[in-house]
Design a protein around this motif. Sequence first.
Motif, PDB file in Angstrom:
ATOM      1  N   THR A  51      59.412  48.186  10.647  1.00 15.82           N
ATOM      2  CA  THR A  51      59.656  49.405  11.407  1.00 15.82           C
ATOM      3  C   THR A  51      58.341  49.932  11.974  1.00 15.82           C
ATOM      4  O   THR A  51      57.269  49.679  11.437  1.00 15.82           O
ATOM      5  N   ALA A  52      58.442  50.641  13.077  1.00 18.95           N
ATOM      6  CA  ALA A  52      57.277  51.242  13.734  1.00 18.95           C
ATOM      7  C   ALA A  52      57.696  52.590  14.298  1.00 18.95           C
ATOM      8  O   ALA A  52      58.886  52.862  14.468  1.00 18.95           O
ATOM      9  N   GLN A  53      56.749  53.433  14.600  1.00 15.67           N
ATOM     10  CA  GLN A  53      57.036  54.757  15.146  1.00 15.67           C
ATOM     11  C   GLN A  53      57.469  54.717  16.603  1.00 15.67           C
ATOM     12  O   GLN A  53      58.196  55.576  17.056  1.00 15.67           O
ATOM     13  N   SER A  54      57.012  53.696  17.341  1.00 14.94           N
ATOM     14  CA  SER A  54      57.353  53.598  18.757  1.00 14.94           C
ATOM     15  C   SER A  54      57.079  52.189  19.255  1.00 14.94           C
ATOM     16  O   SER A  54      56.349  51.429  18.623  1.00 14.94           O
ATOM     17  N   SER A  55      57.660  51.864  20.396  1.00 13.67           N
ATOM     18  CA  SER A  55      57.370  50.549  20.981  1.00 13.67           C
ATOM     19  C   SER A  55      55.916  50.463  21.425  1.00 13.67           C
ATOM     20  O   SER A  55      55.318  49.387  21.421  1.00 13.67           O
ATOM     21  N   ALA A  56      55.324  51.585  21.778  1.00 13.69           N
ATOM     22  CA  ALA A  56      53.914  51.581  22.177  1.00 13.69           C
ATOM     23  C   ALA A  56      53.014  51.164  21.009  1.00 13.69           C
ATOM     24  O   ALA A  56      52.025  50.463  21.201  1.00 13.69           O
ATOM     25  N   SER A  57      53.376  51.594  19.793  1.00  8.62           N
ATOM     26  CA  SER A  57      52.553  51.214  18.644  1.00  8.62           C
ATOM     27  C   SER A  57      52.662  49.722  18.355  1.00  8.62           C
ATOM     28  O   SER A  57      51.701  49.103  17.910  1.00  8.62           O
ATOM     29  N   VAL A 106      72.371  40.919  15.545  1.00 16.40           N
ATOM     30  CA  VAL A 106      71.775  41.357  14.290  1.00 16.40           C
ATOM     31  C   VAL A 106      72.318  42.751  13.977  1.00 16.40           C
ATOM     32  O   VAL A 106      72.299  43.629  14.841  1.00 16.40           O
ATOM     33  N   VAL A 107      72.798  42.933  12.754  1.00 22.31           N
ATOM     34  CA  VAL A 107      73.213  44.258  12.288  1.00 22.31           C
ATOM     35  C   VAL A 107      72.105  44.755  11.367  1.00 22.31           C
ATOM     36  O   VAL A 107      71.640  44.015  10.496  1.00 22.31           O
ATOM     37  N   PHE A 108      71.676  45.993  11.559  1.00 21.95           N
ATOM     38  CA  PHE A 108      70.588  46.501  10.725  1.00 21.95           C
ATOM     39  C   PHE A 108      70.732  47.991  10.477  1.00 21.95           C
ATOM     40  O   PHE A 108      71.405  48.709  11.197  1.00 21.95           O
ATOM     41  N   GLY A 109      70.082  48.435   9.427  1.00 21.40           N
ATOM     42  CA  GLY A 109      69.973  49.845   9.086  1.00 21.40           C
ATOM     43  C   GLY A 109      68.519  50.143   8.776  1.00 21.40           C
ATOM     44  O   GLY A 109      67.782  49.260   8.345  1.00 21.40           O
ATOM     45  N   ILE A 110      68.118  51.359   8.992  1.00 20.08           N
ATOM     46  CA  ILE A 110      66.734  51.782   8.752  1.00 20.08           C
ATOM     47  C   ILE A 110      66.698  52.637   7.494  1.00 20.08           C
ATOM     48  O   ILE A 110      67.531  53.535   7.316  1.00 20.08           O
ATOM     49  N   GLY A 127      49.445  46.759  18.747  1.00 22.63           N
ATOM     50  CA  GLY A 127      48.959  45.963  17.614  1.00 22.63           C
ATOM     51  C   GLY A 127      48.865  46.746  16.316  1.00 22.63           C
ATOM     52  O   GLY A 127      47.890  46.606  15.588  1.00 22.63           O
ATOM     53  N   PHE A 128      49.874  47.541  15.981  1.00 20.60           N
ATOM     54  CA  PHE A 128      49.801  48.398  14.799  1.00 20.60           C
ATOM     55  C   PHE A 128      49.619  47.617  13.510  1.00 20.60           C
ATOM     56  O   PHE A 128      49.219  48.175  12.498  1.00 20.60           O
ATOM     57  N   MET A 129      49.893  46.318  13.515  1.00 25.17           N
ATOM     58  CA  MET A 129      49.719  45.516  12.302  1.00 25.17           C
ATOM     59  C   MET A 129      48.402  44.744  12.309  1.00 25.17           C
ATOM     60  O   MET A 129      48.122  43.998  11.377  1.00 25.17           O
ATOM     61  N   ASP A 130      47.614  44.886  13.358  1.00 28.75           N
ATOM     62  CA  ASP A 130      46.346  44.161  13.430  1.00 28.75           C
ATOM     63  C   ASP A 130      45.380  44.650  12.359  1.00 28.75           C
ATOM     64  O   ASP A 130      45.356  45.825  12.014  1.00 28.75           O
TER      65      ASP A 130
END
Length: 72
Positions: free
Chosen positions: A58-64, A5-9, A68-71
């Motif tokens: 996108t998220a701020q970190s893998s921990a977020s 996968v190629v991606f840009g933020i 469950g940052f989208m819960d």
Amino acid sequence: MANVVVFGIEGESDLWIADLSAGTVSKIGKPTQGELATVDKLRAAGTTIVKGVNLAVTAQSSASVAGGFMDG
């Protein structure tokens, strides 16, 4: 299934390549020709290009993400 996968933020000029089989993510050089260069110019102008991806967030970190940052 796609293995790369190629991606840009949004807000960043770099492009990245994720090799799903190898479990790696690497920055790639700025494309200067071809279709990737064309879509990178469109992306820089604010266009969102999606092909073959059905979820990207996108998220701020893998921990977020793990938290469950989208819960809710």
